[in-house]
Motif scaffolding. Sequence first.
Motif, PDB file in Angstrom:
ATOM      1  N   ASP A  14     -25.559  37.288  37.361  1.00  0.00           N
ATOM      2  CA  ASP A  14     -26.926  37.723  37.041  1.00  0.00           C
ATOM      3  C   ASP A  14     -27.725  36.489  36.627  1.00  0.00           C
ATOM      4  OD1 ASP A  14     -29.065  39.438  36.612  1.00  0.00           O
ATOM      5  OD2 ASP A  14     -28.544  39.810  34.515  1.00  0.00           O
ATOM      6  N   SER A  20     -30.452  43.041  36.379  1.00  0.00           N
ATOM      7  CA  SER A  20     -29.445  43.390  35.363  1.00  0.00           C
ATOM      8  C   SER A  20     -29.125  44.881  35.413  1.00  0.00           C
ATOM      9  CB  SER A  20     -29.942  42.998  33.970  1.00  0.00           C
ATOM     10  OG  SER A  20     -30.290  41.634  33.951  1.00  0.00           O
ATOM     11  N   LYS A  42     -28.370  43.564  29.057  1.00  0.00           N
ATOM     12  CA  LYS A  42     -29.616  44.071  28.499  1.00  0.00           C
ATOM     13  C   LYS A  42     -30.698  44.154  29.592  1.00  0.00           C
ATOM     14  CE  LYS A  42     -32.885  42.840  25.004  1.00  0.00           C
ATOM     15  NZ  LYS A  42     -33.502  41.680  24.398  1.00  0.00           N
ATOM     16  N   THR A  77     -33.523  38.667  30.881  1.00  0.00           N
ATOM     17  CA  THR A  77     -32.307  37.846  30.998  1.00  0.00           C
ATOM     18  C   THR A  77     -32.702  36.389  30.798  1.00  0.00           C
ATOM     19  OG1 THR A  77     -31.430  39.443  32.562  1.00  0.00           O
ATOM     20  CG2 THR A  77     -30.361  37.284  32.526  1.00  0.00           C
TER      21      THR A  77
HETATM   22 MG   LIG Z   1     -32.205  40.726  33.839  1.00  0.00          MG
END
Ligand SMILES: [Mg+2]
Length: 366
Positions: A262, A218, A231, A246
């Motif tokens: 992602d 991320s 985040k 995530t």
């Molecule tokens: Mg992540």
Amino acid sequence: MNFKMKMNEYGWNEYFNTCWEKIYGIKWSDADETLVEHCPARIVSDHGKKMKLVTPYGEVLGTRHANEQILEQQMAAGDWVGVMMINGYTEAIIQNVLPRQTKFSRAAAGIEVKEQVVAANVDTIFLIQSLNKDFNMKRLDRYLVGAWESGALPVVVLTKADLCDDFEAKKAKVEDAAPGVEVHVVSNLTGEGIESLRKYFSVGKTVALLGSSGVGKSTLVNSLMGEIVLKTQDIREGDSKGRHTTTHRELVKLSCGGMVLDTPGMRTLALWEADEGMEKQFGDIEELIKTCRFNNCTHDNEPGCGIRKALNQGVIDAVKWESWKKLQKEMRFLDAKKSHKIRSMEKQSVKKYARPMKSKTVARDY
Ligand SMILES: [Mg+2]
Ligand SMILES: Nc1nc2c(ncn2[C@@H]2O[C@H](COP(=O)(O)OP(=O)(O)OP(=O)(O)O)[C@@H](O)[C@H]2O)c(=O)[nH]1
Ligand SMILES: [Zn+2]
């Protein structure tokens, strides 16, 4: 009516348009800007009952059509679907999933023998490891097999270069183990190497990020965006493991064009299919096996064993050989489980078929 979004920018291409024509009888075009109810959409993220979709009318929430086939069909972020727009083009009903151009799958966790599509219709897969505690060649072999099998192009990205003194040696090791695969060393902290990844993000192209938790997937999206859109979280001090920050797969459109998918960090990657992937990643080993004197050579200590000879001469790497053995065994086991499942499904369908016949006869008798 102006379409808000051009589907080409989200990866719509001739392949999907041909699939579309087979289902809807006409090619999709957003050029004439005619208002239509049925249109293509791409799954941005899956939130259980609802899916976030990008449609020509903008980003909307979609639900599955209450048709049994659609309710049971697996859908994943990156999938192209056929939808019917409702509520003044603010919501969508998913009616069809278009055949995938590529898919990265794994065996779903749990006792049921089931495929889980992790990334659909991506062009490139970044296999991400961090150069500090996470670096592991056997794991990389496994991911490479899955990536080759997917039909997308694998690229290895080694992150956290700022925390590693010998990244050149590690990079060389990966290049050795994965001939023909590009390897990039980057740091999200200093920005080193980030620009070298831009070439994978041309308009309409999708890159999936795969790897363990905490390797910086991320953070890499944020680096590429030049702002914080996802985040991220510190890894644990004690064992350097990620915190599974995530929690769902999500497609993000980059401002420079192109998209990135992602994904949540994977604890383990249990492969689902691997024939082509094994051949691509372990072609040298599979060729050497053919040179063994005995067909049923176990490659332990038989005379005339091509593998033993290659290992002794340093032609193949011992770690790669260990990877091959482990994956080969795992796939044989999975194949046996798949066959068992097919047999029991066949038995069930025989029973299902037999039941109405019986009840019909009974009904007539009364
Ligand atoms: Mg992540
Ligand atoms: N030093 C250094 N730290 C980094 C780098 N990239 C990421 N990090 C840090 O590593 C931690 C984990 O990063 P994330 O981006 O959340 O990792 P992730 O792969 O998305 O993890 P999951 O979402 O759990 O799968 C964060 O504290 C980041 O700041 C890097 O290149 N160098
Ligand atoms: Zn042998």
